[in-house]
Design an enzyme around this catalytic site. Sequence first.
Site, PDB file in Angstrom:
ATOM      1  N   GLU A 126       0.824  -1.205   0.000  1.00  0.00           N
ATOM      2  CA  GLU A 126       0.000   0.000   0.000  1.00  0.00           C
ATOM      3  C   GLU A 126       0.861   1.260   0.000  1.00  0.00           C
ATOM      4  O   GLU A 126       0.531   2.247  -0.666  1.00  0.00           O
ATOM      5  CB  GLU A 126      -0.941  -0.006   1.212  1.00  0.00           C
ATOM      6  N   HIS A 129       1.881   1.970  -3.541  1.00  0.00           N
ATOM      7  CA  HIS A 129       0.874   2.641  -4.370  1.00  0.00           C
ATOM      8  C   HIS A 129       0.996   4.159  -4.247  1.00  0.00           C
ATOM      9  O   HIS A 129       0.891   4.894  -5.239  1.00  0.00           O
ATOM     10  CB  HIS A 129      -0.534   2.221  -3.948  1.00  0.00           C
TER      11      HIS A 129
END
Length: 266
Positions: A126, A129
Amino acid sequence: MLKRFFQAASISCILSLTVACATSPTGRSQFTLFNEQQLAQMGSTSFEQLKQEEKVLKHASTRNYVQCITNQLLRANNIQGSWEVEVFDSPTPNAFALPGGKIGVYKGMIDLAETPDQLAAVIGHEIAHVVAKHGNERVSADFATQMGVAVLSGILANRDKPNDQLLAALGIGTQVGILLPFSRQHETEADLIGLDLMARAGFDPRQSINLWQNMAAKASTAPIEFLSTHPGPNNRIRTLENAMPSAMQAYEQAIRSGQRPNCKKP
């Protein structure tokens, strides 16, 4: 959940539209149209709304555990900026990231990740990202596609006998042919960047493969990959296996330099 953010971003960023030629951390050319600061602000706003709508986990030990892993990943990789991670009290094995350094992790994912190293693979993914500006790319691709469809639809609709089936196929074609594969590319890139982040932070990168094996075992059904925004577990595992030699070198160097995470799962 994230659809609302990307729709809002596409609309509110039109006035500040600027084409930028960027490069991702893996060296991939990127198509970005929007101002990162504005996207970060919208990410923060969406995150606050989610915290009001979703049930936030209050269990202190679990929250500290997730924060410990996040802090280690950020500190060891010298990732600057203001980051916030929230834990949501849901059995769904899921996690997400928004521009502006906002990360959400669901209790179901914490339960599925058997070790701190496995959860580090999720959180590292994450973080990747955000670091790789995938949110900007997704909004830019969505915006550009919608504008192209709108123009072509207008041309077709002005014909004497507009072809409704063609208009419908146009929407389906852009979704499957452009947006979904583009998102799968992001997922693969985030896997690779996240693998490097966890290794450099002293988390065992081999546990990322165990995580996806657990995920595959838990999933009773799975969508056809061609129509999915995420690569299938087997493809993800192969990608991670191919990148494992260099990840192990980074991990062994991190251990030698004293990177030994001390995050205990409750």
